[in-house]
Design an enzyme around this catalytic site. Sequence first.
Site, short mmCIF file in Angstrom:
data_model
loop_
_atom_site.label_atom_id
_atom_site.label_comp_id
_atom_site.label_asym_id
_atom_site.label_seq_id
_atom_site.Cartn_x
_atom_site.Cartn_y
_atom_site.Cartn_z
N ASN A 21 44.68 38.50 34.54
CA ASN A 21 44.27 38.31 33.33
C ASN A 21 44.99 39.15 32.27
O ASN A 21 45.41 38.84 31.19
CB ASN A 21 42.76 38.70 33.07
CG ASN A 21 42.18 37.09 33.49
OD1 ASN A 21 42.27 36.04 33.27
ND2 ASN A 21 41.72 37.24 34.81
N HIS A 116 34.81 35.80 32.87
CA HIS A 116 33.74 35.64 33.83
C HIS A 116 34.20 34.31 34.76
O HIS A 116 34.33 33.21 33.87
CB HIS A 116 32.44 35.61 33.52
CG HIS A 116 31.42 35.71 34.62
ND1 HIS A 116 31.15 36.62 35.50
CD2 HIS A 116 30.75 34.29 35.23
CE1 HIS A 116 30.36 36.19 36.32
NE2 HIS A 116 30.00 34.96 36.15
#
Length: 200
Positions: A21, A116
């Site tokens: 990410n 998440h």
Amino acid sequence: MARLKPKKLRLAILISGRGSNMRALVDACADPDFPARIELVLSNKADAVGLQKAAEAGIDTVIVSNRDYGDKPAFERALDNALRRYDPDLICLAGFMRILSADFIAKWEGRIINIHPSLLPDYKGLDTHARALADGRAVAGCTVHYVIPEMDAGPVIVQREVPILPGDTADSLAERVLEQEHAAYPEAVRIVAETVGPKR
Ligand code: GRF
């Protein structure tokens, strides 16, 4: 007359591992029109693969290992000091595997976001994909949200859905969700840049 360029949001990215990410954010920031830039990548683990990738991209890297401190307050003081040196507008948790205390979060109120791998409020915590499969869910996904003291809670900035396919395993589902994470995180940073903006 030349238009003044809007100030970019200055990011600190916190990782503990692979850092995919983080790399998605590095790629997004490479676009001169993207409204953010990365000031530092910080890891609590010296051997995080992502740290090496960040250094290769020419980004400052910092290690603040929780193992070097006797307790959580001491670790968080060191973390806070390291961050203050760069004074970021936004702290992006990207696979950072330490739970931050309410005290720490209060110091950076409204300035910490997290990604998440579930459609929150479903499946907070770990093993999100295995739990979604065990429940026979049809749809999984990911969420980028502001961080508040309650874990995996806080206002949602972006969610992306991923259909669960027949024969999916936790790994195959994780892989497809991760692709969406890599789009969702830059999208969320853009939203924060355009709605909240830099501190000054
Ligand atoms: C991602 O699945 C993220 O949603 C979760 O931890 C994982 C980190 O992966 N919080 P990476 O280090 O960004 O590759």
